[in-house]
Enzyme design. Structure first.
Site, mmCIF file in Angstrom:
data_model
loop_
_atom_site.group_PDB
_atom_site.id
_atom_site.type_symbol
_atom_site.label_atom_id
_atom_site.label_comp_id
_atom_site.label_asym_id
_atom_site.label_seq_id
_atom_site.Cartn_x
_atom_site.Cartn_y
_atom_site.Cartn_z
ATOM 1 N N PRO A 99 0.839 -1.209 0.000
ATOM 2 C CA PRO A 99 0.000 0.000 0.000
ATOM 3 C C PRO A 99 0.868 1.251 0.000
ATOM 4 C CG PRO A 99 0.056 -0.985 2.195
ATOM 5 C CD PRO A 99 0.790 -1.926 1.288
ATOM 6 N N SER A 128 -4.067 1.967 -0.531
ATOM 7 C CA SER A 128 -3.805 2.729 0.691
ATOM 8 C C SER A 128 -4.985 3.628 1.053
ATOM 9 C CB SER A 128 -2.561 3.597 0.465
ATOM 10 O OG SER A 128 -2.502 4.622 1.430
ATOM 11 N N GLN A 150 -5.894 -1.084 2.737
ATOM 12 C CA GLN A 150 -5.065 -0.726 3.897
ATOM 13 C C GLN A 150 -5.736 0.395 4.672
ATOM 14 O OE1 GLN A 150 -2.969 2.430 3.794
ATOM 15 N NE2 GLN A 150 -2.640 2.127 5.994
ATOM 16 N N TYR A 152 -5.637 3.268 7.428
ATOM 17 C CA TYR A 152 -5.077 4.163 8.441
ATOM 18 C C TYR A 152 -6.249 4.484 9.343
ATOM 19 C CZ TYR A 152 -0.458 5.011 6.410
ATOM 20 O OH TYR A 152 0.827 4.879 5.965
ATOM 21 N N THR A 178 -2.478 -0.663 9.298
ATOM 22 C CA THR A 178 -1.087 -0.235 9.493
ATOM 23 C C THR A 178 -0.932 0.384 10.879
ATOM 24 O OG1 THR A 178 -0.788 0.076 7.138
ATOM 25 C CG2 THR A 178 0.746 1.248 8.574
ATOM 26 N N ARG A 187 10.952 13.156 9.051
ATOM 27 C CA ARG A 187 11.507 12.869 7.729
ATOM 28 C C ARG A 187 12.253 14.107 7.237
ATOM 29 N NH1 ARG A 187 6.224 9.706 5.256
ATOM 30 N NH2 ARG A 187 6.193 8.053 6.825
ATOM 31 N N LYS A 260 -0.158 -4.679 9.923
ATOM 32 C CA LYS A 260 1.084 -4.308 9.238
ATOM 33 C C LYS A 260 1.937 -3.423 10.132
ATOM 34 C CE LYS A 260 2.664 -2.053 4.942
ATOM 35 N NZ LYS A 260 3.048 -0.662 5.191
ATOM 36 N N HIS A 284 7.873 -0.152 7.454
ATOM 37 C CA HIS A 284 7.337 0.901 6.584
ATOM 38 C C HIS A 284 8.406 1.383 5.601
ATOM 39 C CE1 HIS A 284 3.533 3.411 6.719
ATOM 40 N NE2 HIS A 284 4.205 4.079 5.811
ATOM 41 N N ARG A 287 10.596 4.346 6.847
ATOM 42 C CA ARG A 287 10.024 5.697 6.850
ATOM 43 C C ARG A 287 9.510 6.124 8.215
ATOM 44 N NH1 ARG A 287 8.741 7.152 1.700
ATOM 45 N NH2 ARG A 287 6.825 8.280 2.121
ATOM 46 N N SER A 316 9.730 -4.338 3.138
ATOM 47 C CA SER A 316 10.798 -3.389 3.484
ATOM 48 C C SER A 316 12.135 -3.904 2.971
ATOM 49 C CB SER A 316 10.876 -3.092 4.996
ATOM 50 O OG SER A 316 9.651 -2.498 5.429
HETATM 51 C C1 FNR Z 1 4.568 3.834 1.863
HETATM 52 N N1 FNR Z 1 4.087 2.869 2.739
HETATM 53 C C2 FNR Z 1 2.766 2.931 3.157
HETATM 54 N N2 FNR Z 1 2.274 1.955 3.989
HETATM 55 C C3 FNR Z 1 0.977 1.967 4.346
HETATM 56 O O1 FNR Z 1 0.558 1.076 5.082
HETATM 57 N N3 FNR Z 1 0.136 2.956 3.889
HETATM 58 C C4 FNR Z 1 0.566 3.953 3.085
HETATM 59 O O2 FNR Z 1 -0.196 4.812 2.670
HETATM 60 C C5 FNR Z 1 1.934 3.975 2.729
HETATM 61 N N4 FNR Z 1 2.430 4.973 1.947
HETATM 62 C C6 FNR Z 1 3.725 4.906 1.490
HETATM 63 C C7 FNR Z 1 4.199 5.893 0.623
HETATM 64 C C8 FNR Z 1 5.468 5.790 0.107
HETATM 65 C C9 FNR Z 1 5.943 6.834 -0.862
HETATM 66 C C10 FNR Z 1 6.296 4.687 0.426
HETATM 67 C C11 FNR Z 1 7.655 4.515 -0.181
HETATM 68 C C12 FNR Z 1 5.846 3.735 1.312
HETATM 69 C C13 FNR Z 1 4.933 1.740 3.149
HETATM 70 C C14 FNR Z 1 4.788 0.569 2.172
HETATM 71 O O3 FNR Z 1 3.532 -0.035 2.268
HETATM 72 C C15 FNR Z 1 5.830 -0.524 2.442
HETATM 73 O O4 FNR Z 1 5.787 -0.892 3.788
HETATM 74 C C16 FNR Z 1 7.242 -0.090 2.071
HETATM 75 O O5 FNR Z 1 7.255 0.698 0.906
HETATM 76 C C17 FNR Z 1 8.097 -1.322 1.863
HETATM 77 O O6 FNR Z 1 9.411 -0.991 1.684
HETATM 78 P P1 FNR Z 1 10.132 -0.860 0.254
HETATM 79 O O7 FNR Z 1 9.710 -2.035 -0.597
HETATM 80 O O8 FNR Z 1 9.706 0.450 -0.318
HETATM 81 O O9 FNR Z 1 11.556 -0.905 0.650
#
Ligand code: FNR
Length: 389
Positions: A99, A128, A150, A152, A178, A187, A260, A284, A287, A316
């Site tokens: 997501p 998401s 997903q 929030y 999440t 950030r 998550k 995440h 992040r 991740s």
């Molecule tokens: C995310 N991720 C994320 N997770 C979630 O639960 N809801 C969300 O809206 C978002 N939004 C989001 C935006 C951006 C720009 C990124 C890069 C990531 C986290 C995402 O679901 C996931 O956990 C990570 O992106 C996994 O890591 P990698 O594959 O990017 O390394």
């Protein structure tokens, strides 16, 4: 059983006499570079960046390097079965699209393009809460293809409830809650860029279309966009949640609830105790908590705590087929892929995301074959060892 990896390879090599000079990248690093070239600092850093010094992002990758595959040979691997049965659905592979919100900041079609790409290859798309397009629009773009929603969990319980009900109605078959983001982490790049896309109305498509959200506004968003955005800032996160709230959520839906952002084995045990139907081991994508345990490092202890009672997925740091293999060897049933899909989206929209997913699956399939595994079930702890370096 298929020979998918070979088919994809030769679909590419057959153009050897006249390769397309404008062909899309193959390597993760090149996708990222192309996205970097296209995007402004704000959107690029929002996607690529992490929290703090980005040590968690680094740890996620280093963790994969600390495990090595020990291939087996002479095992009749002409055809492989990548299928995964999950929550009553037979998926073509153990890969899902993570997501990711606010995709409109990197491509005009945003989530619709990613969702279409996922649907075209049968890979589940996890929409998401923070999508720029509403969950109904995304569902419509996907036809009957598998999709999860997903959540929030909003501070306003009516909004949280409404999101879950809408997801159920729009054909999403699981709710991913999440837990690692009741608020945004520190950030540094976004702060440096003074860039938070939600404040310019990106990534709030589900809220603007939600009756419970709208009922909290003095004026409709069409007349007062800033009022709606400010209301969003007040209701988005909910740092007051505890395990007891999970029981309440379970009453509102019959869909499986997947948590998550679990990294600690004791939280995995609590997830079981409070009736979760699945877990996604995730930080995440680096992040949220900087300096946190790599998701892959957290995986074995969580898997041990769960004792096979509910599916454990992870994300991740997944970048290539070998990463998928290692995660499964360490006990994940499947993996989510985040940024690779986003760089595909930024560079080439739906086609780009499809390329990224297809090539990842081909790479994974070949890794399986060359490691002596015909079926996901054969990928186990015996197939990997800690690196001796
Ligand atoms: C995310 N991720 C994320 N997770 C979630 O639960 N809801 C969300 O809206 C978002 N939004 C989001 C935006 C951006 C720009 C990124 C890069 C990531 C986290 C995402 O679901 C996931 O956990 C990570 O992106 C996994 O890591 P990698 O594959 O990017 O390394």
């Amino acid at each position: 059983m298929t020979n998918f990896g070979n088919d994809v390879q030769f679909g590419i090599y057959k153009h050897m006499q006249a390769p397309d000079p404008n062909r899309l990248p193959m390597r993760y690093e090149d996708w990222e570079q192309r996205a970097r070239d296209i995007l402004d600092d704000g959107p690029y850093d929002y996607v690529a960046g992490g929290s703090g010094a980005e040590e968690t992002i680094q740890s996620n990758r280093e963790a994969f390097k600390r495990w090595q595959i020990v291939p087996r040979v002479f095992r009749h691997v002409e055809k492989r079965n990548l299928k995964l049965g999950l929550y009553g659905c037979m998926l073509p592979s153990p890969v899902m699209v993570a997501p990711i919100g606010v995709q409109s900041i990197i491509h005009s079609e945003g989530e619709l393009a990613s969702a279409r790409a996922a649907a075209s290859v049968g890979v589940p798309y996890i929409a998401s809460s923070a999508s720029s397009h509403s969950m109904e629009e995304i569902a419509e773009a996907m036809g009957d293809a598998p999709r999860w929603f997903q959540l929030y969990w909003s501070r306003d319980p009516q909004i949280a409830k409404s999101f879950v009900e809408r997801a159920e109605q729009a054909g999403y078959t699981a709710i991913v809650v999440t837990l690692d983001t009741p608020m945004m982490a520190w950030r540094e790049l976004d702060l440096q860029n003074v860039y938070l896309p939600f404040l310019i109305g990106e990534g709030i498509g589900n809220y603007l279309t939600d009756p419970a959200f709208r009922s909290g506004l003095e004026m409709p968003p069409e007349e007062d966009a800033m009022g709606a955005i400010m209301h969003w800032t007040r209701v988005f996160g909910h740092a007051g949640l505890t395990w007891e709230d999970l029981a309440e959520l379970k009453k509102t839906t019959s869909l499986p609830i997947i948590l998550k952002g679990i990294l600690h084995p004791d939280d995995a045990k609590l997830a079981l105790q409070y009736g979760a139907d699945g877990i996604i081991v995730s930080n995440h994508g680096g992040r949220q908590v900087d300096g946190a345990i790599a998701a892959l490092d957290a995986l074995p202890a969580v898997v041990e705590a769960i004792e096979g009672r509910i599916p454990v997925l992870m994300d991740s740091g997944i970048r290539r087929g070998a990463d998928v293999f290692k995660a499964i060897a360490l006990g994940a049933k499947g993996v989510l892929v985040g940024r690779p899909c986003m760089y595909g989206l930024a560079v080439a929209g739906e086609t780009g995301v499809r390329h990224v997913i297809t090539n990842l699956l081909a790479d994974f399939d070949l890794t399986m074959a060359l490691s002596g595994c015909r079926d996901l079930k054969e990928i186990n702890k015996e197939m990997v060892i800690p690196a001796s370096r």
